[in-house]
Design an enzyme around this catalytic site. Sequence first.
Site, PDB file in Angstrom:
ATOM      1  CB  ALA A 254     104.066  65.473 -25.705  1.00 60.80           C
ATOM      2  CG  ASP A 255     105.966  61.915 -30.488  1.00 58.81           C
ATOM      3  OD1 ASP A 255     105.658  61.716 -31.671  1.00 58.81           O
ATOM      4  OD2 ASP A 255     106.924  62.628 -30.138  1.00 58.81           O
ATOM      5  NE  ARG A 256     100.469  56.835 -27.198  1.00 56.68           N
ATOM      6  CZ  ARG A 256      99.653  55.879 -27.628  1.00 56.68           C
ATOM      7  NH1 ARG A 256      98.912  55.206 -26.771  1.00 56.68           N
ATOM      8  NH2 ARG A 256      99.581  55.583 -28.909  1.00 56.68           N
TER       9      ARG A 256
END
Length: 365
Positions: A254-256
């Site tokens: 996940a990036d965010r």
Amino acid sequence: MSLQSIKYNRGSLEILDQLLLPVQSKYVAVRGVEDGWKVINKMQVRGAPAIAIVGCLSLAVEIYPEEFESKKSLRQEIEGKLNYLVSARPTAVNMKIAADELLSLANDLTKAEDVSVPDMKQRFLNATEAMLQKDIADNRAIGANGAQAILKRVATTLGAAGTSGNGSVRVLTHCNTGSLATAGYGTALGVIRNLHELGKLEHVYCTETRPYNQGARLTAYELVHEKFPATLVLDSMVAALLRAKNVAAVVVGADRVAANGDTANKIGTYQIAVVAKHHGVPFYVAAPLTSIDLQIPSGDHIIIEERPDREMTHVGEHRIAAPGINCWNPAFDVTPASLITGIITERGVFEPQELKEAITKLLGL
């Protein structure tokens, strides 16, 4: 032994140029913040945890030889350079969280009357360097928590798909979330690595991850390097794969992650989650707490970076798309929380609907 994507000694930083892999392994010197911004923006280094670490260490390298007349001037330097680094790739929240933490430290040290300018600089350098070791420890915890969650689910599901006679599992991952995307070990690939260490990994499938091919170039490179039983598949094969190969779980990074569990990750993640839901395959997101942004209520509020057309129309210097065609090239998509089985962190595995309350309690917010 896992690959080393970041080499750091005080005053010196090098990163493995991921644009050249798997053909060439070359380390690039990062001599300061401008270099740090460029290697992040050009994706010579990528992966949300690695972006934050390289960004912060590039600042440490820059200020290490400098002398400052006052704590105020040092704080101003820190603030300006951190804000600049955050702009390199805005979707990944880890850099923003790290910048906020370091700026808060700089503000506190500036106000402390018993802290001299050299002391402030030393403490700031120590704090940036501590992020490197913390990321490795967090990744190992994520790996252990995720492996146990998958194995527990398989053990408690009668006739679970994706398992062999000894309880080993087959898993699918997307993009690159291993040692090349972190300080070491990895997030989603860390889960897979832990399964392998436990003798419970029957097979791992990785997607090519167009248009930058992080799966084909980087994840496959790591899997071959570590001699994992692995197979590369095209992005368009995922539905057929889940139907034919009895995969036990999908694990992505996940990036965010928004407060409600909506997750921004590499483009293509959303469609994999939809397909996994259709086939009844658990879909896990593996991410450190620094990737969870409780200030954002849902994925609708996540800024999605758009990349240049050339990344779609060319492979290296060779054009593969018809000249004149328009392109839409978002680097990320948002997977709704309703498609996510669990979010794996260094502090445990949480269902999306319990994420905000659980993280708030853990962090004492």
